[in-house]
Enzyme design. Structure first.
Site, PDB file in Angstrom:
ATOM      1  N   MET A  27     -33.498 -56.431  51.551  1.00 11.82           N
ATOM      2  CA  MET A  27     -33.126 -55.226  52.299  1.00 11.82           C
ATOM      3  C   MET A  27     -32.339 -55.622  53.557  1.00 11.82           C
ATOM      4  O   MET A  27     -32.214 -54.820  54.490  1.00 11.82           O
ATOM      5  CB  MET A  27     -34.373 -54.433  52.683  1.00 11.82           C
ATOM      6  CG  MET A  27     -35.146 -53.958  51.443  1.00 11.82           C
ATOM      7  SD  MET A  27     -36.214 -52.573  51.776  1.00 11.82           S
ATOM      8  CE  MET A  27     -37.325 -53.275  52.986  1.00 11.82           C
ATOM      9  N   HIS A  34     -35.664 -65.319  53.917  1.00  9.76           N
ATOM     10  CA  HIS A  34     -34.653 -64.870  52.948  1.00  9.76           C
ATOM     11  C   HIS A  34     -33.719 -66.031  52.609  1.00  9.76           C
ATOM     12  O   HIS A  34     -33.360 -66.232  51.453  1.00  9.76           O
ATOM     13  CB  HIS A  34     -33.800 -63.745  53.539  1.00  9.76           C
ATOM     14  CG  HIS A  34     -34.545 -62.476  53.820  1.00  9.76           C
ATOM     15  ND1 HIS A  34     -34.710 -61.981  55.085  1.00  9.76           N
ATOM     16  CD2 HIS A  34     -35.162 -61.592  53.001  1.00  9.76           C
ATOM     17  CE1 HIS A  34     -35.385 -60.851  55.037  1.00  9.76           C
ATOM     18  NE2 HIS A  34     -35.676 -60.590  53.785  1.00  9.76           N
ATOM     19  N   GLN A  61     -38.268 -46.513  48.215  1.00 10.85           N
ATOM     20  CA  GLN A  61     -39.508 -47.284  48.345  1.00 10.85           C
ATOM     21  C   GLN A  61     -40.168 -47.101  49.709  1.00 10.85           C
ATOM     22  O   GLN A  61     -41.166 -47.745  50.008  1.00 10.85           O
ATOM     23  CB  GLN A  61     -39.273 -48.765  48.035  1.00 10.85           C
ATOM     24  CG  GLN A  61     -38.465 -49.522  49.059  1.00 10.85           C
ATOM     25  CD  GLN A  61     -38.079 -50.899  48.557  1.00 10.85           C
ATOM     26  OE1 GLN A  61     -37.314 -51.060  47.626  1.00 10.85           O
ATOM     27  NE2 GLN A  61     -38.642 -51.934  49.183  1.00 10.85           N
TER      28      GLN A  61
HETATM   29  P1  AMP Z   1     -37.225 -57.777  52.027  1.00 12.85           P
HETATM   30  O1  AMP Z   1     -35.850 -57.863  52.582  1.00 12.85           O
HETATM   31  O2  AMP Z   1     -38.299 -57.695  53.063  1.00 12.85           O
HETATM   32  O3  AMP Z   1     -37.339 -56.746  50.929  1.00 12.85           O
HETATM   33  O4  AMP Z   1     -37.487 -59.154  51.307  1.00 12.85           O
HETATM   34  C1  AMP Z   1     -36.599 -59.673  50.354  1.00 12.85           C
HETATM   35  C2  AMP Z   1     -37.262 -60.819  49.646  1.00 12.85           C
HETATM   36  O5  AMP Z   1     -37.634 -61.814  50.597  1.00 12.85           O
HETATM   37  C3  AMP Z   1     -38.545 -60.393  48.913  1.00 12.85           C
HETATM   38  O6  AMP Z   1     -38.604 -61.069  47.670  1.00 12.85           O
HETATM   39  C4  AMP Z   1     -39.626 -60.878  49.842  1.00 12.85           C
HETATM   40  O7  AMP Z   1     -40.829 -61.201  49.165  1.00 12.85           O
HETATM   41  C5  AMP Z   1     -38.996 -62.131  50.409  1.00 12.85           C
HETATM   42  N1  AMP Z   1     -39.616 -62.512  51.678  1.00 12.85           N
HETATM   43  C6  AMP Z   1     -39.698 -61.768  52.810  1.00 12.85           C
HETATM   44  N2  AMP Z   1     -40.392 -62.446  53.756  1.00 12.85           N
HETATM   45  C7  AMP Z   1     -40.761 -63.617  53.187  1.00 12.85           C
HETATM   46  C8  AMP Z   1     -41.481 -64.761  53.661  1.00 12.85           C
HETATM   47  N3  AMP Z   1     -41.975 -64.823  54.891  1.00 12.85           N
HETATM   48  N4  AMP Z   1     -41.641 -65.795  52.809  1.00 12.85           N
HETATM   49  C9  AMP Z   1     -41.140 -65.761  51.547  1.00 12.85           C
HETATM   50  N5  AMP Z   1     -40.448 -64.718  51.057  1.00 12.85           N
HETATM   51  C10 AMP Z   1     -40.262 -63.664  51.863  1.00 12.85           C
END
Ligand code: AMP
Length: 280
Positions: A27, A34, A61
């Site tokens: 996102m 990321h 979501q």
């Molecule tokens: P988001 O932008 O928050 O939807 O996250 C995008 C991807 O990054 C998703 O697959 C999350 O699980 C992963 N992600 C976010 N924070 C972490 C973290 N601290 N460690 C590992 N993966 C992460």
């Protein structure tokens, strides 16, 4: 690095990218976690394959009282970061590109989505499953990388590709943390200084619980109560849930039987943080 914003173009462009093609859905508001996922995608793609990062703050979501509007969107900064990590293509559609005004078909998982974050965020995982299915259809990756921080999301997406025969391999990546144990999250920027000092209590507590599981024959209910109390030692912490579950079914599991997943969601003011620890 190419940037594609239109749904009409992404199909055509991604079809021409060399394979294997690895997708990292995000996102935006990218941080080191990321970027670790992007590095992992690069390794999976190898020197000849391609990496695609999608940046899309998916409205479906978010709940009505959640942070969709104020979710950070530093798009140019995100793109600069991705350029440094050898990302080949950024797909960043506008919501109007992704959803027809009368869209009426969604993807819903009905068992694993009924617990934990699914209880507190009704509709959230339906939104995730639907948007991930659409991203898979648009980008047609061989694999997609997701973080274990969102463990429930990972388990649900594995179930989704299994049950719907979607030909994409779901790859998990370990959680990336600050030095004090706090899991990196785009939402950490919402924390006040005092909330930030208390937030590491979540992971600290899960680690202490792991020690307890390994050294005592502790019962699930007692452990869950104990974890809740420990996290709420932080005066600003309000536990949404903290549970010990089977990591595959997400159903309650006595921690005397391993593996067990310890997972928590905790409010600091309006900011809801999640974390987990797999005890094997
Ligand atoms: P988001 O932008 O928050 O939807 O996250 C995008 C991807 O990054 C998703 O697959 C999350 O699980 C992963 N992600 C976010 N924070 C972490 C973290 N601290 N460690 C590992 N993966 C992460």
């Amino acid at each position: 690095m190419r940037i594609v914003k239109s749904v009409a173009a992404i199909h055509r462009v991604s079809r021409r990218l060399p394979r294997p093609l690895i997708l990292v859905p995000t996102m935006g508001a990218l941080h080191e976690a990321h970027l670790a996922l992007v590095d992992h995608a690069r390794r999976l793609a190898g020197p000849d394959g391609s990496t695609v990062v999608s940046i899309f703050v998916n409205p479906t979501q978010f709940g009505p009282r959640e942070d969709f509007r104020k979710y950070p969107r530093p798009f140019d900064r995100d793109c600069s970061l991705l350029r440094t990590r050898k990302c080949d293509l950024v797909f960043a559609p506008a919501p109007a590109e992704m959803y027809a005004p009368d869209a009426s078909v969604t993807v819903n998982e009905s068992a694993l989505s009924a617990v934990m974050c699914g209880t507190s965020r009704p509709g959230h995982f339906g939104g995730v499953c639907t948007v991930v299915t659409k991203l898979f259809n648009l980008v047609q990756p061989d694999s997609a990388v997701f973080g274990e921080k969102d463990f429930q999301q990972l388990v649900i997406l594995r179930r989704m590709v299994r049950d719907l025969d979607i030909p994409v391999r779901i790859v998990g990546h370990p959680t990336i943390r600050e030095s004090d144990g706090l899991a990196l999250s785009s939402r950490n920027v919402y924390l006040s200084a005092e909330e930030r000092t208390q937030a590491p209590l979540i992971q600290q507590t899960l680690r202490e619980a792991e020690l307890k599981i390994r050294t005592e024959a502790v019962r699930r209910e007692a452990l869950e109560k104990w974890m809740r109390r420990r996290i709420e030692r932080g005066s600003l912490a309000e536990v949404d849930y903290v549970v010990a579950v089977d990591p595959e079914t997400l159903q309650p599991r006595e921690p005397t039987r391993l593996p067990v997943l310890l997972a928590a969601a905790v409010f600091f003011g309006a900011t809801r943080l999640i974390d987990n620890l797999l005890v094997e």
